[in-house]
Design a protein around this motif. Structure first.
Motif, short mmCIF file in Angstrom:
data_model
loop_
_atom_site.label_atom_id
_atom_site.label_comp_id
_atom_site.label_asym_id
_atom_site.label_seq_id
_atom_site.Cartn_x
_atom_site.Cartn_y
_atom_site.Cartn_z
N GLU A 65 64.10 9.02 -80.07
CA GLU A 65 64.65 9.22 -78.74
C GLU A 65 66.18 9.34 -78.78
OE1 GLU A 65 63.77 6.05 -75.92
OE2 GLU A 65 65.37 6.88 -74.67
N VAL A 66 66.80 8.39 -79.49
CA VAL A 66 68.27 8.40 -79.53
C VAL A 66 68.78 9.65 -80.25
CG1 VAL A 66 70.32 7.13 -80.23
CG2 VAL A 66 68.32 5.89 -79.42
N GLU A 67 68.09 10.01 -81.34
CA GLU A 67 68.52 11.19 -82.07
C GLU A 67 68.45 12.43 -81.17
OE1 GLU A 67 67.13 12.01 -86.21
OE2 GLU A 67 66.78 14.02 -85.38
N ASN A 68 67.39 12.52 -80.38
CA ASN A 68 67.27 13.67 -79.48
C ASN A 68 68.41 13.71 -78.47
OD1 ASN A 68 65.08 14.81 -80.64
ND2 ASN A 68 63.60 13.68 -79.37
N ASN A 69 68.75 12.54 -77.94
CA ASN A 69 69.87 12.49 -77.00
C ASN A 69 71.15 13.02 -77.63
OD1 ASN A 69 68.28 11.39 -75.07
ND2 ASN A 69 69.02 9.28 -75.36
N VAL A 70 71.38 12.56 -78.84
CA VAL A 70 72.61 12.97 -79.54
C VAL A 70 72.62 14.48 -79.73
CG1 VAL A 70 73.75 12.89 -81.79
CG2 VAL A 70 73.00 10.77 -80.69
N LYS A 71 71.47 15.00 -80.15
CA LYS A 71 71.40 16.45 -80.41
C LYS A 71 71.58 17.25 -79.14
CE LYS A 71 68.82 16.68 -84.71
NZ LYS A 71 67.49 16.72 -85.32
N THR A 72 70.98 16.77 -78.06
CA THR A 72 71.11 17.48 -76.80
C THR A 72 72.57 17.58 -76.38
OG1 THR A 72 69.06 16.39 -76.20
CG2 THR A 72 70.20 17.56 -74.45
N ARG A 73 73.26 16.46 -76.53
CA ARG A 73 74.65 16.45 -76.11
C ARG A 73 75.49 17.39 -76.98
NH1 ARG A 73 78.89 12.19 -73.94
NH2 ARG A 73 80.25 12.17 -75.72
N ASN A 92 74.47 20.01 -78.55
CA ASN A 92 74.11 21.38 -78.16
C ASN A 92 74.83 21.80 -76.90
OD1 ASN A 92 72.45 22.30 -80.11
ND2 ASN A 92 70.64 21.27 -79.27
N LYS A 93 74.86 20.87 -75.98
CA LYS A 93 75.51 21.17 -74.70
C LYS A 93 76.98 21.54 -74.95
CE LYS A 93 76.29 20.47 -70.06
NZ LYS A 93 77.02 21.72 -69.86
N LEU A 94 77.63 20.76 -75.78
CA LEU A 94 79.06 21.01 -76.04
C LEU A 94 79.27 22.35 -76.74
CD1 LEU A 94 80.23 17.44 -77.13
CD2 LEU A 94 81.00 18.71 -75.10
N ILE A 95 78.44 22.62 -77.74
CA ILE A 95 78.61 23.85 -78.51
C ILE A 95 78.31 25.09 -77.66
CG2 ILE A 95 77.32 25.19 -80.25
CD1 ILE A 95 79.43 23.68 -81.57
N ASN A 96 77.27 24.98 -76.82
CA ASN A 96 76.85 26.16 -76.06
C ASN A 96 77.40 26.20 -74.65
OD1 ASN A 96 75.24 27.06 -78.24
ND2 ASN A 96 73.72 25.50 -77.69
N ASN A 97 78.40 25.39 -74.39
CA ASN A 97 78.90 25.29 -73.02
C ASN A 97 79.50 26.59 -72.53
OD1 ASN A 97 79.12 23.50 -70.81
ND2 ASN A 97 81.32 23.45 -71.11
N GLU A 141 84.93 18.97 -64.45
CA GLU A 141 85.51 20.25 -64.89
C GLU A 141 85.33 20.43 -66.40
OE1 GLU A 141 89.77 22.44 -65.06
OE2 GLU A 141 89.59 20.91 -63.51
N PHE A 142 85.52 19.32 -67.11
CA PHE A 142 85.35 19.35 -68.57
C PHE A 142 83.96 19.86 -68.93
CE2 PHE A 142 83.66 17.20 -72.36
CZ PHE A 142 84.62 17.48 -73.32
N TRP A 143 82.95 19.27 -68.32
CA TRP A 143 81.58 19.65 -68.69
C TRP A 143 81.24 21.06 -68.25
CZ3 TRP A 143 79.01 17.57 -72.43
CH2 TRP A 143 79.29 16.25 -72.80
N LYS A 144 81.98 21.55 -67.25
CA LYS A 144 81.75 22.94 -66.82
C LYS A 144 82.48 23.93 -67.71
CE LYS A 144 81.42 22.27 -62.12
NZ LYS A 144 82.43 22.02 -61.13
N ASP A 145 83.70 23.58 -68.07
CA ASP A 145 84.59 24.62 -68.59
C ASP A 145 85.12 24.39 -70.00
OD1 ASP A 145 85.65 27.09 -68.17
OD2 ASP A 145 87.54 26.33 -67.36
#
Lengths: 669, 250, 198
Positions: A508-516, A518-523, A566-570
């Protein structure tokens, strides 16, 4: 979750001794059945790793740097305190304890501070045995210098590189255990989350910064020694990579975060020079032994200096305002850091600043008096009966060079000014954070099995840390406290066996880390990580900095809210997550700072008093000094995470009981 | 000022690298060298390109993380200074600056200008310590007076920051200055004496095993060392090593 | 490297001592070279000397290969100023000196050993009358000087003899020594050449 300080009963002097006698042990033959993860390899983490490995535990140590030797403890310059009384100036464990409590403005736990003072002497013995080359006098014995806020000489030093020498000592001890296979070292690894199994800390998820791989590591206990969070201000004396991530992740998993608003602004740093500046450089507090701080008495002179029409050395003695000596005659230039910093800000805010930057923020640190004094002494010693001014100057400069040579060289390299000839320009900068993860007397956080040591915890410095006490605390925690207290916890685990990394909790924790990640890389945003970090830094410095008020703090809270969304958007993170990507590392850290910053402002807003490094403009005496409110705020503010909106964090209070010292208004006059 | 940068770009250890050229305008002479690179990276990011990877951390010249072989010299043209403390006022408007990673077989490139210096850690694990446990039961720190001159020399050797500039500068990519600094520090202190010979043997053996070259006494390391560690330390190491080779069983 | 080097350094001193005699008199030189050819100590030392040379050369080449390998990828830009030229070119000066030694052996040692010459002085004098030979000879000794200017003090450093007080003295001695060798051998060549003209 347990929220009890677990301070042992009994008289102050006997608490630690009794506690040690009563806690449980893990027998030597059982220790290699137990794994301990240590995150961070500075003085606290490094010393803990070495000691636990020596005792026989299997240690896994992690650092984001390419080697444990590079942790930021290495940059500490001035020294390390210990109640040795080698100089015969009536020092004692009690005095060190008292000075630290008073210096911390009566906002620290008596029992912890006394223990720190108690083990301080051992640290020096240990380090000398390890080959740390402390400064010595001609008789071959250890030398001492004075630091701010005390009236004895108890600071041990190795030129201006004490932190380096202590850390290398610690690194040597670690290296020995790495060579024996008792420490498994994970360089260039960053902890990205904590794994809790059945309510106990049982492992971490870490990213291999070279390959980008997400790794699972399990253990019976996790020790966080990841340092302070000063980089939330963007500009600070911290290393570029210093971050709050490990501490913040455990906070989000249930560890209370204590006193986040207690930040130390160090009075003697090189002033800001321009917008591309990446960090600030400290000039050791030890310089205040020899340097006198001043600004011009006349506002016109200050203006002339800023505009380059006059130099510091042009201002005659009678036109200089040695404001620390004027305001605090008893301690003079050696008042504690928070007092010195605020006094500098007061002068600059009133228009007497001498630095030619946007904010005119700068004051002089002048060595000419000391150069003359020491030059005359040296001339006398050498039997020169009528020394010329030139001879005196030369001899004095030589003395200064022997004592502070590397600091002077560093100053000249950065500013292009020669501090032997013209006074240094200095200004306060963010340096250390007294706040941190809440821990009990055993240094365990509110998550069972998750320990926090060194600057990352909140425990010993109250609202303000005295100079040369950070090194002392880091090593005390790692060498002499944690290795005993952790056994009490681990005694339950001798039959547990290896913790599997295949447990669903790890998934579970590993998935959370990966999701985050991914979010940053593909933002796919448009602005760099630094763009946001700099904006956060400005909010923090202007509104949650050296002087705070209700209005600004409220503004800061909502501004950080907006900045975070704004950070998470842009935000734009180039590259991919399957290899070395320094921007991705930074992005994760800044994302955490954007949460922490808000909590700091909330904590500062909550604390309706001025104490130590936390100065609220609304709460000051008629003379402008900080005014505590002991009736309502003699507590540790421990915050509990409650979901993504930081504003929902819940405050818990640990009342501070003072049985051995009387709470007084701190006076250095 | 305006600058042309020629920077080594390499995707990872196994890829082939090459120089890329970048123009940079409006560099402040008051910036540090790394702040200049920050400026370049900020621009690359804004252009949606991958920034240049380089090692750095404390930016105070003490952690030893920063490296960079600048215009043919480790840590650039200033003596006794790390890259992070090098300032742009040292360069002239219109200069072309070549930036390469440390080159040594034992320091493989990780990416761009970042290299893997873990060989140094392994040398340290082979003997860079005094074998004393942290019991807290050692004798009082002032029980053994140490001659000030020796203590100061030990400190000078101990000032090594482990950056690897000695290896980068040496035509043989030898790490003898690094090894000798640690051996000297401990050899000069009474606490380090009992195992000083074995330490020299073990550290040199590991040094050779890592594939660093041999010392041929050119002195380039001493000249380029940001902490100005003296060549005398290598002689002291040689003394310890020869003594050890002649007297120990192993 | 340092031990064999120091050994060779002492040999050069003897060699110069013998050669220098030819400036003063033919008979003295012939007597000296005769002594060298017949004295049993010198004769047995010859073999040790040969081993010394071989060790020095083979070891030097092995170290150079190891050292080259240690670098891996070469730098694109290199500023050599941080180490003196002599120290960076030991293998180059060394190989050129080796070539010269081979030539030297062919010219002098082999004919002398095989007893093909009656008068050693005449053999030497004949060689030195050739300007090309003299130039090669001088160049070789400049190279030798370069080699020694690093080698002398380096040998002490490698064997651990370094001290802030004594190292400057050793360096001074090294300078004096390499100048003596270069100038000594060169002077002999020049004197002999001009003597052949008269």
């Amino acid at each position: 979750m347990t929220f009890q300080s677990k301070t042992p009963e009994g008289p102050l002097e006997q608490k630690w001794r009794n506690h040690k006698s009563n806690i449980r042990l893990v027998a030597p033959n059982n220790r290699d059945r137990i794994d301990v993860i240590i995150v961070g390899t500075g003085l606290a983490g490094g010393s803990a790793a070495a000691t636990l490995a020596e005792q026989g535990y299997n240690v896994k140590a992690f650092c984001y740097q390419d080697s444990p030797r590079r942790a930021h403890s290495i940059a500490a310059q001035g020294g390390i305190n210990a109640a040795k009384n080698y100089q015969g100036d009536n020092d004692s464990v009690y005095r060190l304890f008292y000075d630290t409590i008073k210096g911390g403005d009566y906002r620290s736990r008596e029992s912890n501070v006394y223990r720190l003072a108690e083990v301080s002497a051992n640290i020096i013995d240990q380090c000398v045995a390890q080959g740390v080359p402390f400064g010595r006098d001609y008789g071959g014995l250890l030398d001492n210098r004075s630091f701010g806020g005390v009236q004895v000489s108890r600071t041990f030093y190795a030129k201006g590189q004490t932190g380096q020498q202590l850390l290398l000592g610690c690194y040597s001890a670690m290296s020995r255990q790495i060579g024996k296979g008792k420490i498994k070292m994970y360089n260039r690894h960053e902890m990205l989350d904590l794994v809790i199994v059945d309510g106990k800390a049982r492992g971490i998820i870490a990213r291999n910064l070279i390959t980008g791989e997400i790794e699972r590591h399990s253990a019976h206990a996790v020790v966080i020694a990841s340092g302070g969070y000063g980089n939330v201000y963007f500009l600070s004396t911290n290393a570029m990579g210093s971050n709050v991530t490990a501490a913040w992740k455990i906070h989000k998993r249930g560890a209370y975060f204590a006193n986040p608003c207690y930040v130390q602004i160090h009075p003697t740093c090189i002033p800001v020079h321009g917008t591309n500046q990446s960090k600030l450089t400290l000039m050791s507090e030890s310089l205040r032994n020899s340097g006198r701080i001043w600004v011009p008495k006349n506002i016109e002179d200050a203006k002339a200096i800023r505009e380059g029409r006059k130099k510091g050395s042009d201002i005659p003695e009678e036109d200089r305002d040695y404001y620390l000596e004027r305001r605090y005659p008893a301690f003079g230039n050696l008042v504690p850091r928070d007092v010195a910093s605020r006094a500098a800000k007061e002068r600059c805010d009133s228009g007497y600043g001498i630095e030619n930057n946007e904010t005119n923020e700068g004051v002089f640190l002048d060595f000419s008096t000391e150069i003359r004094k020491k030059g005359r002494e040296a001339a006398f010693e050498q039997g020169i009966s009528n020394p010329t001014a030139d001879q005196i100057r030369k001899l004095g400069e030589k003395w200064i060079e022997a004592k502070y040579g590397n600091l002077f060289q560093m100053y000249q390299q950065i500013t292009d000014d020669n501090p032997y000839k013209v006074p240094m320009k200095i200004y306060p900068a963010v340096h250390y954070t007294m706040g941190g993860v809440w821990v009990d007397y055993n240094l365990m956080s509110t998550i069972p099995g998750c320990f926090v040591i060194g600057e990352a915890n909140f425990s010993d410095h109250g609202a303000n840390r005295l100079g040369a006490s950070a090194l002392m605390q880091g090593l005390a925690d790692g060498y002499f406290v944690l290795p005993y207290t952790i056994a009490d916890y681990l005694a339950d685990d001798i039959r547990t066996g290896k913790i599997s990394t295949q447990l669903p909790e790890f998934d579970e924790v590993e998935n959370n880390v990966k999701t985050r990640l991914n979010k940053l890389i593909n933002n796919g945003g448009n602005k760099s990580v630094d763009h946001f970090h700099k904006r956060l830094g400005l909010i923090m410095w202007n509104k949650v900095g050296m002087a705070r008020n209700e209005h600004d703090l409220k503004e800061a809270i909502s501004e950080i809210d907006e900045l975070r969304s704004e950070f998470w958007k842009d935000v734009f993170v180039p590259g991919s997550d399957d290899g070395m990507n320094q921007e991705l590392e930074k992005a994760g850290r800044v994302a955490d700072f954007l949460e922490l910053g808000q909590l700091m402002a909330m904590d500062a807003l909550n604390r309706n008093e001025s104490c130590g490094g936390h100065f609220r403009e609304e709460y000051r005496s008629d003379e402008g000094e900080a005014k505590r409110d002991d009736e309502h705020y003699t507590f540790v503010a421990a915050w509990e995470y409650h979901g993504e909106d930081i504003k929902n964090e819940m405050l818990h209070k640990e009342e501070l009981k003072f049985e051995n010292v009387e709470l007084k208004t701190r006076s250095y006059k | 000022m305006k600058l042309t940068l020629k920077i080594w770009r390499q995707k990872d250890e196994h890829s082939k690298g090459k120089f890329e050229s970048y123009q940079l305008d409006e560099v402040s002479p008051n910036s540090s060298f790394l702040e200049m690179l920050d400026q370049l990276n900020e621009r690359l990011i804004n252009d949606k390109k991958e920034p240049v990877v380089f090692d750095h951390d404390c930016r105070e010249g003490i952690c030893g993380t920063c490296s960079l072989y600048i215009n043919g010299q480790p840590h650039g043209p200033d003596r006794g200074v790390t890259t992070c403390q090098l300032h742009m006022r040292r360069f002239k408007d219109g200069d072309t600056i070549h930036i390469e990673p440390w080159r040594a077989k034992s320091f493989p490139v990780i990416k761009d200008l970042m290299v893997d210096r873990s060989a140094f850690d392994r040398i340290m694990s082979a003997g860079g310590f005094i074998s004393v446990n942290t019991s807290g039961n050692t004798q009082d720190a002032n029980n053994i007076p140490i001659n000030k001159e020796d203590a100061d020399k030990a400190f000078d050797a101990a000032a090594c920051i482990g950056c690897g500039a000695c290896v980068a500068a040496c035509k043989n990519a030898s790490a003898m200055l690094f090894v000798s600094a640690k051996v000297s520090q401990f050899a000069l202190l009474p606490q380090g004496q009992p195992e000083s010979k074995q330490r020299a043997l073990n550290m040199v053996r590991q040094h050779d095993k890592e594939g660093f070259g041999n010392c041929s006494n050119t002195g380039a390391c001493e000249a380029e060392c940001p902490k100005e560690i003296s060549l005398e330390n290598i002689a002291r190491l040689n003394r310890e090593y020869i003594g050890a080779s002649l007297t120990t069983d192993a | 490297m340092s031990l064999s080097g120091l050994f060779l350094i002492s040999f050069l001193l003897v060699h110069l001592g013998v050669n220098i005699t030819m400036i003063w008199s033919k008979d003295l030189f012939n007597a000296a070279s005769h002594f060298m050819e017949t004295n049993w100590i010198i004769q047995s030392m010859q073999w040790i000397l040969a081993i010394g040379f071989i060790v020095h050369i083979v070891y030097g080449i092995i170290l150079t290969i190891q050292n080259r390998r240690a670098r891996g990828v070469q730098y694109a830009v290199k500023k050599g100023g941080s180490a003196p030229l002599s120290s960076r070119t030991m293998i180059h000066s060394g190989i050129l000196i080796l070539l010269f030694i081979l030539l030297h052996l062919r010219d002098f040692l082999v004919p002398m050993k095989l007893g093909l010459v009656d008068d050693n002085y005449e053999l030497v004098a004949a060689k030195f009358s050739n300007p090309v030979f003299v130039i090669i000879y001088i160049v070789a000794f400049i190279l030798l000087g370069l080699h020694l200017s690093h080698g002398f003090q380096s040998a002490f450093q490698s064997s651990g003899a370094a001290h802030s007080k004594y190292t400057p003295i050793i360096k001074g001695l090294g300078k004096a020594y390499f100048l003596l060798m270069s100038l000594g051998f060169t002077a002999i060549a020049v004197v002999m050449y001009f003597r052949s003209l008269t």
